[in-house]
Motif scaffolding. Structure first.
Motif, PDB file in Angstrom:
ATOM      1  N   PHE A 341       0.844  -1.187   0.000  1.00 46.69           N
ATOM      2  CA  PHE A 341       0.000   0.000   0.000  1.00 46.69           C
ATOM      3  C   PHE A 341       0.888   1.248   0.000  1.00 46.69           C
ATOM      4  CE2 PHE A 341      -2.381  -3.403   2.097  1.00 46.69           C
ATOM      5  CZ  PHE A 341      -3.572  -3.377   1.396  1.00 46.69           C
ATOM      6  N   TYR A 342       0.267   2.427  -0.146  1.00 51.64           N
ATOM      7  CA  TYR A 342       1.044   3.665  -0.153  1.00 51.64           C
ATOM      8  C   TYR A 342       1.213   4.191   1.271  1.00 51.64           C
ATOM      9  CZ  TYR A 342       0.987   4.029  -5.196  1.00 51.64           C
ATOM     10  OH  TYR A 342       1.199   3.806  -6.532  1.00 51.64           O
ATOM     11  N   TRP A 343       2.444   4.561   1.605  1.00 54.04           N
ATOM     12  CA  TRP A 343       2.765   5.122   2.923  1.00 54.04           C
ATOM     13  C   TRP A 343       1.852   6.300   3.252  1.00 54.04           C
ATOM     14  CZ3 TRP A 343       5.530   2.437   6.157  1.00 54.04           C
ATOM     15  CH2 TRP A 343       6.598   1.649   5.710  1.00 54.04           C
ATOM     16  N   GLY A 344       1.461   6.392   4.524  1.00 53.82           N
ATOM     17  CA  GLY A 344       0.691   7.533   5.004  1.00 53.82           C
ATOM     18  C   GLY A 344      -0.783   7.478   4.677  1.00 53.82           C
ATOM     19  N   PRO A 431      -4.182  15.155   6.970  1.00 55.71           N
ATOM     20  CA  PRO A 431      -3.830  14.602   5.653  1.00 55.71           C
ATOM     21  C   PRO A 431      -2.449  13.952   5.677  1.00 55.71           C
ATOM     22  CG  PRO A 431      -4.776  16.783   5.414  1.00 55.71           C
ATOM     23  CD  PRO A 431      -4.555  16.583   6.879  1.00 55.71           C
ATOM     24  N   GLY A 432      -2.412  12.649   5.384  1.00 62.39           N
ATOM     25  CA  GLY A 432      -1.153  11.913   5.356  1.00 62.39           C
ATOM     26  C   GLY A 432      -0.558  11.692   6.726  1.00 62.39           C
ATOM     27  N   GLY A 433      -1.305  12.022   7.835  1.00 63.07           N
ATOM     28  CA  GLY A 433      -0.761  11.877   9.176  1.00 63.07           C
ATOM     29  C   GLY A 433      -1.707  11.139  10.107  1.00 63.07           C
ATOM     30  N   PHE A 434      -1.263  10.975  11.370  1.00 65.04           N
ATOM     31  CA  PHE A 434      -1.962  10.166  12.367  1.00 65.04           C
ATOM     32  C   PHE A 434      -2.942  11.018  13.178  1.00 65.04           C
ATOM     33  CE2 PHE A 434      -2.143   8.571  16.755  1.00 65.04           C
ATOM     34  CZ  PHE A 434      -2.666   7.307  16.528  1.00 65.04           C
TER      35      PHE A 434
END
Length: 456
Positions: A341-344, A431-434
């Motif tokens: 899968f794609y990171w993030g 976005p893209g984070g936890f």
């Protein structure tokens, strides 16, 4: 939220995993380049095979047209040979007719010459006969004048003796007989000449008629000769045209054969190129799989160590990252993660949680040949590999929804008595984070809710 600090050893391992992910990305890029090249060759093969099929159809048509043209040429050549034979026969007939006409002309000339001589002989005989008749008449008159008085006087005179009278009478009889023979001879000559003239005139008419017939036959044969010659010229022109057409069709056939041969060779070459590219791709895929395996092994080892560190810090009263810290330690946020899968992304984080906390330690994007891909697919894909999917949340299950373009997944960290849940997730509020969310009314629908839960 502040991420926990890793020990130097864990940090070193994280850098090692990150470098392994970079290597994996390079291998994947090489594989993608190989695929692109193979697709380009495949497009070329398709174009060449289409052109080859067209060329083969053209070659088939050219063969048929060339065969037809050759047949037409052969037929016209046979017709020309037949027409030339007719022309040769007509010329022979003309020669024979000319020869016959010449022979008849000679016979006619001879007959006309004989007729001229016969006419001259008749004319001469008639002239002589007229002269003889006049001489005969004069002589007879004199003879009669001399004999008649003497005979009458002799009866009454005594000067002439009986003997004298007998001699005179005898002479008169002889003279009369001689004159009669002369007349008869001349008459016979006249009859003979007249018969000869009549026969010669008949021969002349017959010769003239024969000449007329010969001339008509000659004209007919000459007409036939002209017609045969015209027909032969027309057929010769057809033969010339058919020969040119046959040559043109043969040239087209040769060109189609050359093009078909060239295209066949090109198709063979591009197939060889595709086979080589496929071999390179297989080798790259094998290398990628090996790199992925190594990266997964390192990631699993690092995740276990990170989880142990989290538990140690939690037991010592330190704040826990609720599992985000371990994922953040291995993530490089560049390209594809080791499990496909794609990171993030939400699916990458959920997959990491499944691998590190459940019995599905080998879970990846194409588990058991089933492609998970975007979150919207996860429910159906999980059912396909035998994982329970329902609407009963539990700690450690994956919350899943289908709304939105790609859907969303999150990790369930708590279930409350009122039915609400707590989740940890990536790429939702950050976005893209936890981020984490508490007391989520998952059945409320919309982008904040979920459709069900996947129990790995």
């Amino acid at each position: 939220m502040r991420l926990p600090q890793l020990s130097p050893d864990l940090a070193r391992r994280a850098r090692h995993v990150a470098s392994g992910a970079v290597v994996l990305a390079i291998v994947a890029g090489a594989g993608s380049a190989g695929i692109a090249h193979a697709e380009s060759d495949k497009d070329r093969q398709n174009r060449l095979e289409t052109a080859l099929a067209t060329s083969q159809d053209s070659l088939k048509n050219s063969k048929a047209e060339a065969a037809t043209a050759q047949q037409n040429l052969t037929t016209s050549q046979q017709r020309l040979a037949s027409q030339q034979a007719v022309l040769s026969e007509a010329k022979s007939d003309v020669a024979i007719a000319k020869q016959k006409d010449t022979q008849l002309a000679g016979k006619l000339a001879a007959a006309q010459d004989a007729l001229t001589k016969a006419n001259q002989a008749v004319a001469t005989g008639k002239a002589e006969l007229d002269a003889d008749r006049k001489t005969y008449a004069t002589s007879m008159n004199r003879l009669v004048q001399q004999s008649s008085p003497l005979q009458s006087i002799a009866v009454f005179t005594t000067n002439l003796t009986t003997n004298d009278m007998n001699q005179r009478t005898q002479w008169s009889t002889v003279a009369t007989n001689v004159s009669k023979e002369a007349v008869e001879e001349i008459s016979r000559k006249v009859v003979t000449l007249q018969a000869a003239e009549k026969a010669q005139a008949g021969a002349t008419r017959q010769a003239a008629e024969r000449k007329k017939d010969s001339a008509a036959h000659l004209q007919t044969t000459r007409t036939l000769e002209q017609e045969a010659e015209s027909a032969a010229e027309a057929v010769a022109a057809t033969v010339k045209l058919n020969a040119a057409t046959a040559a043109q069709k043969q040239a087209q056939l040769d060109a189609d054969r050359a093009r078909t041969s060239s295209l066949t060779s090109q198709v063979s070459q591009v197939k060889t190129s595709i086979a080589r590219a496929a071999a390179r791709q297989a080798a790259a895929a094998k290398a990628e799989a090996e790199a992925r395996r190594q990266a997964e092994a390192a990631s699993n080892k690092l995740a276990t160590a990170a989880a142990s560190a989290d538990r140690t810090r939690s037991g010592s009263g330190q704040s826990s990252s609720s599992t985000a810290g371990s994922y953040g330690a291995v993530a490089n946020y560049n390209g594809v993660d080791p499990w496909g899968f794609y990171w993030g992304q939400c699916v990458s984080y959920a997959a990491w949680k499944v691998r590190s906390t459940t019995n599905w330690s080998n879970f990846q994007n194409d588990t058991n040949g089933v492609h998970f891909g975007n979150a919207v697919n996860w429910g159906a894909a999980a059912r396909a590999i035998g994982v329970r999917v329902d609407t009963s949340p539990s700690v450690g299950s994956v919350a899943w929804r289908t709304s939105g373009y790609a859907g969303h997944v999150a990790w369930v960290t708590a279930v409350h008595g009122d039915g609400t849940i707590d989740v940890s997730e990536y790429n939702f509020e950050v976005p893209g984070g936890f981020d984490t969310r508490s007391r989520v009314n998952w059945s409320s629908g919309g982008s904040a809710g979920f459709d069900g839960f996947i129990h790995f």
